[in-house]
Design a protein around this motif. Structure first.
Motif, PDB file in Angstrom:
ATOM      1  N   TYR A 182     105.711  34.943  -3.779  1.00  0.00           N
ATOM      2  CA  TYR A 182     104.344  35.341  -4.102  1.00  0.00           C
ATOM      3  C   TYR A 182     104.289  36.611  -4.937  1.00  0.00           C
ATOM      4  CZ  TYR A 182     102.054  31.659  -1.455  1.00  0.00           C
ATOM      5  OH  TYR A 182     101.585  30.436  -1.036  1.00  0.00           O
ATOM      6  N   LYS A 183     105.288  37.485  -4.806  1.00  0.00           N
ATOM      7  CA  LYS A 183     105.310  38.662  -5.670  1.00  0.00           C
ATOM      8  C   LYS A 183     105.595  38.259  -7.110  1.00  0.00           C
ATOM      9  CE  LYS A 183     104.823  43.094  -6.061  1.00  0.00           C
ATOM     10  NZ  LYS A 183     103.558  43.762  -5.661  1.00  0.00           N
ATOM     11  N   ILE A 184     106.485  37.302  -7.315  1.00  0.00           N
ATOM     12  CA  ILE A 184     106.741  36.799  -8.665  1.00  0.00           C
ATOM     13  C   ILE A 184     105.469  36.188  -9.241  1.00  0.00           C
ATOM     14  CG2 ILE A 184     107.995  35.053 -10.006  1.00  0.00           C
ATOM     15  CD1 ILE A 184     110.410  35.544  -8.178  1.00  0.00           C
ATOM     16  N   GLN A 185     104.745  35.397  -8.413  1.00  0.00           N
ATOM     17  CA  GLN A 185     103.493  34.803  -8.890  1.00  0.00           C
ATOM     18  C   GLN A 185     102.500  35.887  -9.321  1.00  0.00           C
ATOM     19  OE1 GLN A 185     103.464  31.212  -8.811  1.00  0.00           O
ATOM     20  NE2 GLN A 185     105.543  31.741  -8.197  1.00  0.00           N
ATOM     21  N   GLU A 186     102.366  36.907  -8.484  1.00  0.00           N
ATOM     22  CA  GLU A 186     101.405  37.982  -8.760  1.00  0.00           C
ATOM     23  C   GLU A 186     101.728  38.706 -10.062  1.00  0.00           C
ATOM     24  OE1 GLU A 186     100.838  42.433  -7.064  1.00  0.00           O
ATOM     25  OE2 GLU A 186     101.019  40.860  -5.539  1.00  0.00           O
ATOM     26  N   ILE A 187     102.983  39.085 -10.233  1.00  0.00           N
ATOM     27  CA  ILE A 187     103.363  39.823 -11.447  1.00  0.00           C
ATOM     28  C   ILE A 187     103.287  38.918 -12.671  1.00  0.00           C
ATOM     29  CG2 ILE A 187     105.179  41.175 -12.555  1.00  0.00           C
ATOM     30  CD1 ILE A 187     103.823  42.494 -10.105  1.00  0.00           C
ATOM     31  N   TYR A 188     103.681  37.671 -12.513  1.00  0.00           N
ATOM     32  CA  TYR A 188     103.611  36.721 -13.634  1.00  0.00           C
ATOM     33  C   TYR A 188     102.172  36.565 -14.128  1.00  0.00           C
ATOM     34  CZ  TYR A 188     103.561  32.233 -16.088  1.00  0.00           C
ATOM     35  OH  TYR A 188     103.348  31.236 -17.002  1.00  0.00           O
ATOM     36  N   THR A 247     104.061  42.961   6.367  1.00  0.00           N
ATOM     37  CA  THR A 247     103.361  42.066   7.291  1.00  0.00           C
ATOM     38  C   THR A 247     102.303  41.254   6.559  1.00  0.00           C
ATOM     39  OG1 THR A 247     103.738  43.527   9.175  1.00  0.00           O
ATOM     40  CG2 THR A 247     101.894  41.989   9.339  1.00  0.00           C
ATOM     41  N   VAL A 248     101.520  41.891   5.708  1.00  0.00           N
ATOM     42  CA  VAL A 248     100.484  41.173   4.957  1.00  0.00           C
ATOM     43  C   VAL A 248     101.114  40.111   4.066  1.00  0.00           C
ATOM     44  CG1 VAL A 248      98.643  41.383   3.242  1.00  0.00           C
ATOM     45  CG2 VAL A 248      98.873  43.110   5.043  1.00  0.00           C
ATOM     46  N   ASP A 249     102.202  40.446   3.392  1.00  0.00           N
ATOM     47  CA  ASP A 249     102.871  39.467   2.532  1.00  0.00           C
ATOM     48  C   ASP A 249     103.353  38.255   3.324  1.00  0.00           C
ATOM     49  OD1 ASP A 249     102.497  40.949   0.250  1.00  0.00           O
ATOM     50  OD2 ASP A 249     104.480  41.872   0.276  1.00  0.00           O
ATOM     51  N   GLU A 250     103.733  38.465   4.570  1.00  0.00           N
ATOM     52  CA  GLU A 250     104.261  37.374   5.391  1.00  0.00           C
ATOM     53  C   GLU A 250     103.178  36.430   5.887  1.00  0.00           C
ATOM     54  OE1 GLU A 250     106.235  39.516   8.462  1.00  0.00           O
ATOM     55  OE2 GLU A 250     108.059  39.899   7.286  1.00  0.00           O
ATOM     56  N   ILE A 251     101.960  36.947   6.123  1.00  0.00           N
ATOM     57  CA  ILE A 251     100.961  36.125   6.827  1.00  0.00           C
ATOM     58  C   ILE A 251      99.623  36.034   6.100  1.00  0.00           C
ATOM     59  CG2 ILE A 251     102.017  36.689   9.052  1.00  0.00           C
ATOM     60  CD1 ILE A 251      99.653  38.584   9.589  1.00  0.00           C
ATOM     61  N   PHE A 252      99.555  36.408   4.805  1.00  0.00           N
ATOM     62  CA  PHE A 252      98.260  36.546   4.144  1.00  0.00           C
ATOM     63  C   PHE A 252      97.472  35.250   4.031  1.00  0.00           C
ATOM     64  CE2 PHE A 252     100.717  35.062   0.603  1.00  0.00           C
ATOM     65  CZ  PHE A 252      99.804  34.446  -0.249  1.00  0.00           C
ATOM     66  N   GLU A 253      98.114  34.094   4.213  1.00  0.00           N
ATOM     67  CA  GLU A 253      97.394  32.814   4.136  1.00  0.00           C
ATOM     68  C   GLU A 253      96.669  32.480   5.432  1.00  0.00           C
ATOM     69  OE1 GLU A 253     100.345  29.894   1.909  1.00  0.00           O
ATOM     70  OE2 GLU A 253     101.374  31.342   3.196  1.00  0.00           O
ATOM     71  N   ASP A 306     118.202  40.591  -1.889  1.00  0.00           N
ATOM     72  CA  ASP A 306     119.167  39.589  -1.444  1.00  0.00           C
ATOM     73  C   ASP A 306     119.385  38.481  -2.467  1.00  0.00           C
ATOM     74  OD1 ASP A 306     116.764  38.239  -1.230  1.00  0.00           O
ATOM     75  OD2 ASP A 306     116.791  38.115   0.961  1.00  0.00           O
ATOM     76  N   GLY A 307     118.639  38.528  -3.590  1.00  0.00           N
ATOM     77  CA  GLY A 307     118.801  37.505  -4.616  1.00  0.00           C
ATOM     78  C   GLY A 307     118.298  36.134  -4.207  1.00  0.00           C
ATOM     79  N   ILE A 308     117.516  36.073  -3.147  1.00  0.00           N
ATOM     80  CA  ILE A 308     116.978  34.811  -2.625  1.00  0.00           C
ATOM     81  C   ILE A 308     115.462  34.846  -2.736  1.00  0.00           C
ATOM     82  CG2 ILE A 308     116.717  33.411  -0.529  1.00  0.00           C
ATOM     83  CD1 ILE A 308     119.446  34.498   0.381  1.00  0.00           C
ATOM     84  N   VAL A 309     114.880  33.732  -3.146  1.00  0.00           N
ATOM     85  CA  VAL A 309     113.425  33.650  -3.252  1.00  0.00           C
ATOM     86  C   VAL A 309     112.865  33.081  -1.950  1.00  0.00           C
ATOM     87  CG1 VAL A 309     111.444  32.720  -4.516  1.00  0.00           C
ATOM     88  CG2 VAL A 309     113.534  33.345  -5.746  1.00  0.00           C
ATOM     89  N   GLY A 310     112.511  33.999  -1.032  1.00  0.00           N
ATOM     90  CA  GLY A 310     111.772  33.619   0.155  1.00  0.00           C
ATOM     91  C   GLY A 310     110.291  33.725  -0.133  1.00  0.00           C
ATOM     92  N   LYS A 311     109.487  33.596   0.896  1.00  0.00           N
ATOM     93  CA  LYS A 311     108.033  33.563   0.709  1.00  0.00           C
ATOM     94  C   LYS A 311     107.502  34.838   0.070  1.00  0.00           C
ATOM     95  CE  LYS A 311     103.729  32.794   3.263  1.00  0.00           C
ATOM     96  NZ  LYS A 311     103.130  32.506   4.577  1.00  0.00           N
ATOM     97  N   ARG A 312     107.977  35.984   0.549  1.00  0.00           N
ATOM     98  CA  ARG A 312     107.460  37.248   0.022  1.00  0.00           C
ATOM     99  C   ARG A 312     107.815  37.428  -1.450  1.00  0.00           C
ATOM    100  NH1 ARG A 312     108.587  43.496   1.839  1.00  0.00           N
ATOM    101  NH2 ARG A 312     106.537  44.274   1.230  1.00  0.00           N
TER     102      ARG A 312
END
Length: 422
Positions: A405-411, A260-266, A396-402
């Protein structure tokens, strides 16, 4: 009086929950492979229930464990609605860590992140005891404040726009407790920690969203108005329930809350013609009542009746409350482009994800390197799918919003380490 005693609670464990543990280095954003993880009931640390080892991604896999019946978390009561487990972690070259009180709830996935420090002569092992959940334990009620802060005083420090901070500085005690430590915590991790400490993950999704929005809006009001810094303190917010929210060092979080936080944190809560996020205060609604604020148990009852998150919030805070979105998210290379990336996608957003996945693969070698060509082909989809599996996202191999942002965080984590260690 609340029940106490581990043996009483163990007899009531008739359901199942799940626990997944991730172990990484405290100094570098890298997983710790082959760490030994022992799990026992808190109160019986020598009776090992499970002993597992982490894989090359630092994960234990998902462990099924006993939990109290689901109904214990569905209404106020005297019986503890979660099991408490003690987790002991050891790995070659690192100091051992013990966490007691990690919570497992019926039907829920609990996520416990553990960071190991390199061995250092004379330093004692790290032992963390997670205190009771705020809906079960006894904590001071919130001291009432105005929901909108004056910002026109001479010398007042106020941000010019609402920005999601990369980090907040949490003072682990009341504001004037000089013995309390200060912790730099990623904003999203802070919100997940507070929500997991203050509401139950078993509640309806819309109830969880409403409570997370209230927590985020309150926190962003503290950030926006520089509330504590204006008072001469060097932190953003405290862990005292009398002043702010309950943040608990080292605690587990729950996947349903994390998602839930990942979906709406903005997002945050606003009123017309008020620029600052609203200081949305609340209470549990059972032991403490607060007619002008949201009741947590009351919000759960409204969620059961089918109320949406905004309907729950307006029920308590009035019809003028609405959901707003921050203008900027700090500390990331680029904000969510607003559309999913999947097979056939092309362009700069795909190029960026490919570059970031390649950088992350230096620390997580299971992620295959891909051609940086801006074309989302099968190889990029497979790299994304493996990334999602490592970090507990839907594969799912798809880059949705969650996933974005996880890729951004780890990067950001892995490249900052690289900057410090050329």
């Amino acid at each position: 009086m609340r029940k106490s005693g581990i043996h009483v609670l163990q007899a009531e464990k008739t359901d199942r929950g799940a626990l997944k543990i991730n172990v990484e280095s405290a100094l570098r954003t890298v997983p710790v492979e082959n760490a030994t993880v022992d799990i026992s009931y808190t109160g019986e640390p020598d009776q090992i229930l499970e002993e597992v080892r982490t894989d090359q991604n630092g994960n234990t896999g998902t462990l099924e464990l006993k939990a109290p019946p689901l109904e214990y978390s569905m209404q106020p009561g005297e019986t503890q609605p979660y099991s408490e487990y003690t987790i002991k972690v050891s790995a070659e070259g690192y100091e051992p860590v013990t966490i007691s009180g990690s919570e497992v709830m019926s039907g829920e996935l609990s996520l416990q992140n553990i960071r190991l420090r390199p061995l250092e002569q004379g330093r004692p092992p790290e032992v963390t005891a997670i205190p009771p959940h705020t809906l079960y334990g006894n904590y001071p009620p919130k001291i009432a404040e105005a929901e909108i802060k004056p910002v026109n005083q001479s010398g007042e420090i106020v941000l010019r726009r609402v920005v999601i901070p990369e980090y907040v500085v949490v003072h682990d005690g009341s504001p004037r407790d000089t013995t309390a430590g200060d912790y730099y915590v990623r904003y999203k991790d802070y919100i997940k920690n507070v929500a997991s400490s203050e509401i139950y993950s078993t509640w309806p999704k819309e109830t969880i969203i409403a409570n997370v929005l209230a927590i985020m809006s309150f926190t962003l009001n503290r950030v926006y108005t520089e509330w504590y810094r204006n008072k001469g303190f060097d932190f953003t917010i405290t862990s005292s329930t009398a002043f702010d929210h309950k943040w608990i060092y080292g605690r587990n979080i729950f996947e349903s809350i994390s998602e839930t936080v990942d979906e709406i944190f903005e997002n945050y809560l606003s009123r017309p013609n008020v620029k600052q996020p609203i200081l949305t205060q609340y209470c549990d609604g059972s032991r403490v009542t607060c007619p002008q604020w949201m009741s947590q148990w009351g919000s759960k009852a409204l969620g059961d009746q089918g109320y949406s998150a905004i309907e729950i919030l307006r029920y308590y805070y009035g019809d003028s409350m609405y959901i707003n979105q921050a203008e900027q998210v700090a500390g990331i290379p680029a904000s969510w482009p607003g559309y999913v990336l999947a097979l056939g996608s092309t362009g700069d957003a795909v190029l960026q994800i490919q570059e970031q996945l390649n950088a992350i693969s230096n620390n997580y070698p299971l992620i295959p390197r891909v051609a940086v060509d801006g074309i989302y082909g099968p190889a990029t989809a497979e790299a994304v799918r493996i990334f999602q599996g490592i970090f507990g996202l839907t594969q799912d191999g798809i880059v949705g919003k969650r996933t974005w942002y996880k890729i951004q965080e780890i990067y950001v984590g892995v490249t900052r380490i690289a900057e410090l260690n050329p």
